[in-house]
Design a protein around this motif. Structure first.
Motif, PDB file in Angstrom:
ATOM      1  N   PRO A 277       0.826  -1.213   0.000  1.00 28.26           N
ATOM      2  CA  PRO A 277       0.000   0.000   0.000  1.00 28.26           C
ATOM      3  C   PRO A 277       0.862   1.266   0.000  1.00 28.26           C
ATOM      4  N   GLY A 278       0.613   2.133  -0.959  1.00 28.67           N
ATOM      5  CA  GLY A 278       1.377   3.365  -1.075  1.00 28.67           C
ATOM      6  C   GLY A 278       2.697   3.202  -1.773  1.00 28.67           C
ATOM      7  N   GLY A 279       3.016   1.983  -2.242  1.00 28.82           N
ATOM      8  CA  GLY A 279       4.302   1.716  -2.853  1.00 28.82           C
ATOM      9  C   GLY A 279       4.458   2.376  -4.214  1.00 28.82           C
ATOM     10  N   ASN A 280       5.710   2.757  -4.502  1.00 25.04           N
ATOM     11  CA  ASN A 280       6.058   3.363  -5.786  1.00 25.04           C
ATOM     12  C   ASN A 280       6.960   2.380  -6.534  1.00 25.04           C
ATOM     13  N   TYR A 281       6.564   2.007  -7.754  1.00 28.10           N
ATOM     14  CA  TYR A 281       7.260   0.947  -8.489  1.00 28.10           C
ATOM     15  C   TYR A 281       8.214   1.479  -9.555  1.00 28.10           C
ATOM     16  N   GLY A 282       8.496   2.793  -9.496  1.00 31.85           N
ATOM     17  CA  GLY A 282       9.687   3.318 -10.123  1.00 31.85           C
ATOM     18  C   GLY A 282       9.640   3.695 -11.581  1.00 31.85           C
ATOM     19  N   TRP A 283       8.454   3.699 -12.224  1.00 32.74           N
ATOM     20  CA  TRP A 283       8.392   4.103 -13.629  1.00 32.74           C
ATOM     21  C   TRP A 283       8.244   5.623 -13.689  1.00 32.74           C
ATOM     22  N   LYS A 284       9.242   6.281 -14.282  1.00 33.21           N
ATOM     23  CA  LYS A 284       9.234   7.738 -14.384  1.00 33.21           C
ATOM     24  C   LYS A 284       9.795   8.136 -15.744  1.00 33.21           C
ATOM     25  N   PRO A 285       8.951   8.133 -16.781  1.00 33.85           N
ATOM     26  CA  PRO A 285       9.422   8.472 -18.131  1.00 33.85           C
ATOM     27  C   PRO A 285       9.451   9.967 -18.407  1.00 33.85           C
ATOM     28  N   ASP A 286       9.214  10.783 -17.395  1.00 36.53           N
ATOM     29  CA  ASP A 286       9.129  12.235 -17.561  1.00 36.53           C
ATOM     30  C   ASP A 286      10.527  12.846 -17.543  1.00 36.53           C
ATOM     31  N   THR A 287      10.907  13.510 -18.622  1.00 30.33           N
ATOM     32  CA  THR A 287      12.215  14.162 -18.698  1.00 30.33           C
ATOM     33  C   THR A 287      12.189  15.588 -18.172  1.00 30.33           C
ATOM     34  N   GLY A 288      11.009  16.025 -17.746  1.00 31.37           N
ATOM     35  CA  GLY A 288      10.878  17.385 -17.234  1.00 31.37           C
ATOM     36  C   GLY A 288      10.288  18.357 -18.227  1.00 31.37           C
ATOM     37  N   ASP A 289      10.247  17.963 -19.493  1.00 34.51           N
ATOM     38  CA  ASP A 289       9.676  18.840 -20.518  1.00 34.51           C
ATOM     39  C   ASP A 289       8.446  18.230 -21.171  1.00 34.51           C
ATOM     40  N   GLY A 290       7.905  17.183 -20.517  1.00 29.69           N
ATOM     41  CA  GLY A 290       6.712  16.536 -21.056  1.00 29.69           C
ATOM     42  C   GLY A 290       6.995  15.426 -22.029  1.00 29.69           C
ATOM     43  N   HIS A 291       8.274  15.223 -22.383  1.00 29.13           N
ATOM     44  CA  HIS A 291       8.626  14.162 -23.329  1.00 29.13           C
ATOM     45  C   HIS A 291       8.496  12.804 -22.643  1.00 29.13           C
ATOM     46  N   TYR A 292       7.902  11.843 -23.347  1.00 20.82           N
ATOM     47  CA  TYR A 292       7.696  10.494 -22.820  1.00 20.82           C
ATOM     48  C   TYR A 292       8.893   9.645 -23.215  1.00 20.82           C
ATOM     49  N   ASP A 293       9.810   9.465 -22.274  1.00 20.25           N
ATOM     50  CA  ASP A 293      11.085   8.809 -22.544  1.00 20.25           C
ATOM     51  C   ASP A 293      11.004   7.331 -22.166  1.00 20.25           C
ATOM     52  N   GLU A 294      10.865   6.463 -23.175  1.00 19.34           N
ATOM     53  CA  GLU A 294      10.738   5.032 -22.905  1.00 19.34           C
ATOM     54  C   GLU A 294      12.088   4.323 -22.823  1.00 19.34           C
ATOM     55  N   SER A 295      13.167   5.074 -22.812  1.00 13.16           N
ATOM     56  CA  SER A 295      14.485   4.454 -22.681  1.00 13.16           C
ATOM     57  C   SER A 295      14.893   4.276 -21.226  1.00 13.16           C
ATOM     58  N   VAL A 296      14.149   4.887 -20.292  1.00 12.39           N
ATOM     59  CA  VAL A 296      14.527   4.786 -18.878  1.00 12.39           C
ATOM     60  C   VAL A 296      14.133   3.417 -18.337  1.00 12.39           C
ATOM     61  N   PRO A 297      14.783   2.953 -17.258  1.00 13.14           N
ATOM     62  CA  PRO A 297      14.426   1.652 -16.689  1.00 13.14           C
ATOM     63  C   PRO A 297      12.988   1.624 -16.186  1.00 13.14           C
ATOM     64  N   MET A 298      12.387   0.443 -16.212  1.00 13.49           N
ATOM     65  CA  MET A 298      11.042   0.298 -15.660  1.00 13.49           C
ATOM     66  C   MET A 298      11.019   0.608 -14.171  1.00 13.49           C
ATOM     67  N   THR A 299      11.982   0.084 -13.434  1.00 16.56           N
ATOM     68  CA  THR A 299      12.133   0.397 -12.019  1.00 16.56           C
ATOM     69  C   THR A 299      13.438   1.161 -11.880  1.00 16.56           C
ATOM     70  N   ASP A 300      13.333   2.452 -11.547  1.00 19.61           N
ATOM     71  CA  ASP A 300      14.483   3.344 -11.646  1.00 19.61           C
ATOM     72  C   ASP A 300      14.790   3.986 -10.294  1.00 19.61           C
ATOM     73  N   PRO A 301      15.609   3.329  -9.450  1.00 22.72           N
ATOM     74  CA  PRO A 301      15.907   3.909  -8.139  1.00 22.72           C
ATOM     75  C   PRO A 301      16.720   5.196  -8.216  1.00 22.72           C
ATOM     76  N   ASP A 302      17.392   5.469  -9.344  1.00 25.90           N
ATOM     77  CA  ASP A 302      18.125   6.719  -9.482  1.00 25.90           C
ATOM     78  C   ASP A 302      17.170   7.901  -9.608  1.00 25.90           C
ATOM     79  N   ARG A 303      16.087   7.701 -10.349  1.00 24.32           N
ATOM     80  CA  ARG A 303      15.108   8.781 -10.528  1.00 24.32           C
ATOM     81  C   ARG A 303      14.020   8.736  -9.471  1.00 24.32           C
ATOM     82  N   VAL A 304      13.755   7.542  -8.943  1.00 25.59           N
ATOM     83  CA  VAL A 304      12.726   7.366  -7.899  1.00 25.59           C
ATOM     84  C   VAL A 304      13.385   6.604  -6.747  1.00 25.59           C
ATOM     85  N   PRO A 305      13.996   7.298  -5.782  1.00 22.37           N
ATOM     86  CA  PRO A 305      14.764   6.624  -4.727  1.00 22.37           C
ATOM     87  C   PRO A 305      13.967   5.599  -3.936  1.00 22.37           C
ATOM     88  N   SER A 306      12.655   5.773  -3.830  1.00 27.37           N
ATOM     89  CA  SER A 306      11.824   4.835  -3.063  1.00 27.37           C
ATOM     90  C   SER A 306      11.320   3.667  -3.899  1.00 27.37           C
TER      91      SER A 306
END
Length: 409
Positions: A277-306
């Motif tokens: 419950p409340g868990g974050n599974y690390g998908w963050k394809p947002d580059t900050g400019d609205g671009h949908y970046d599908e090259s990032v890892p599915m579970t990305d602890p660098d971009r989503v530390p939790s």
């Protein structure tokens, strides 16, 4: 309708341990394991903690029979207490097989359905009290004027299985992409009167990490009213977990209360996730400019530390995981209580033997009877009698199949 809390229900929503990131395994050892599994099981790769093929227990022989044929992209299948089978085609046709063997099309008003890309008529589930209420839940696209969304709606069916009557829209406003990608949409009712819903991010870069969006989430709602369920981790919100790309499968591991979500990766990393419950599974394809970046890892602890690590991942290539169910019964042998995963691109059913804690995979197998013989497998649905129902998703004489472990080997 108040949510009834019981001791056995509490464990369902209790936080579970987070899977590890495969400590102690070197990159080389993981790659060797992946290559071995490709050769032996015809799957993309091993997940964290999986055993080597030599240690995998023998798999029972399987009998496969066709229950319903002549279908076009059936998405889900459910079995009613009286033995009736119900499936729905993506184009909006409900098809039923009654206990006497007769088949038919249920009358249902889906004039506001839109079929677009991957979207149309999707998940179906029976209410736990179906015998009393004749209620079922359907996830589907909807159009009104220029507004298109995905919504979950409750329906009732008559005793003769001839017609469906809509009763309530429980959730609307689930996002839709212009190309019809990443819509989810699996529904999973629970005995406490709640409903879990797996959604896709609709290729909206910000959605998976945005608590204000219903996309890229697993939702938990009151199945009677559609309101956020009592006890949800974010007060006043239907969001149960976040950081998902495209949740296609939801299942409960019997006797444990553990909820597993299956989602599809980009060019790699299809995942099985144990939900907290409340868990974050690390998908963050947002580059900050609205671009949908599908090259990032599915579970990305660098971009989503939790970010919570997956229980299983397909590794360097995808097989397109689309559903999940836990098979039960002694005829499955050592694979009793294994997680079965329907696979589209890989055209198989992949069985994962979970460890006792449910946070890793001890062994996996793709039995030959279900590998490449029926094309794309959309849905797997375990049955109380130990069999399993499947839907194929090829668009050319698709079927509902029943799979039963045989006594021979």
């Amino acid at each position: 309708m108040p949510v009834t809390q019981r001791a056995d229900v509490d464990s369902f929503f209790r936080p579970h341990p987070r899977p590890s990131h495969c400590p102690g395994q070197t990159r080389a050892r993981r790659q060797v394991a992946r290559l071995a599994l490709i050769a032996v099981y015809a799957v993309a790769a091993t997940g964290c903690g999986a055993s080597s093929p030599e240690s995998a227990p023998p798999f029972p022989a399987l009998d496969v029979v066709t229950e319903i044929g002549g279908l076009d992209h059936p998405w889900d299948v459910v079995s009613a207490p009286d033995g009736t089978l119900l499936t729905g085609e993506r184009s909006g046709r409900f098809v039923v097989k009654r206990p006497d063997g007769s088949t038919g099309v249920l009358a249902a008003d889906l004039s506001d359905l839109v079929v677009h890309g991957e979207l149309g008529l999707m998940g179906i589930a029976l209410a736990p009290d179906f015998d009393l209420t004749r209620t079922l839940y359907v996830c589907r696209t909807h159009v009104a004027g220029e507004v298109t969304d995905i919504r979950v709606q409750s329906w009732t069916v008559d005793a003769q299985w001839t017609a469906l009557t809509p009763t309530a829209v429980l959730v609307d406003g689930l996002p839709v992409s212009t190309r019809g990608r990443h819509g989810g949409c699996r529904v999973l009712p629970y005995q406490d009167g709640t409903l879990l819903i797996g959604t896709g991010d609709a290729t909206d870069a910000a959605a998976p990490q945005d608590l204000g969006s219903l996309g890229g989430k697993v939702l938990r709602i009151d199945a009677a009213t559609g309101a956020p369920a009592a006890g949800n981790p974010f007060p006043g919100s239907a969001v149960y977990t976040l950081g998902h790309r495209n949740v296609q499968g939801l299942t409960i591991r019997p006797g444990t209360g553990e909820i597993y979500a299956v989602e599809q990766g980009t060019h790699r990393d299809d995942e099985v996730n144990l939900l907290t419950p409340g868990g974050n599974y690390g998908w963050k394809p947002d580059t900050g400019d609205g671009h949908y970046d599908e090259s990032v890892p599915m579970t990305d602890p660098d971009r989503v530390p939790s970010a919570i690590a997956a229980v299983w991942s397909s590794g360097p290539s995808t097989i397109a995981t689309a559903s999940s169910a836990v098979v039960i019964g002694p005829r499955w042998g050592e694979w009793d209580n294994a997680l079965a995963v329907g696979v589209l691109k890989g055209q198989q059913v992949l069985f994962l033997q979970l460890d006792p804690a449910g946070t890793g995979v001890r062994a996996e197998s793709a039995p030959p009877e279900l590998s490449g013989r029926y094309g794309r497998i959309r849905t797997v649905a375990a049955q109380p009698d130990g069999s399993m129902l499947l839907t194929t998703d090829n668009g050319d004489d698709d079927k509902v199949l029943r799979v039963t472990p045989a006594t021979r080997r």
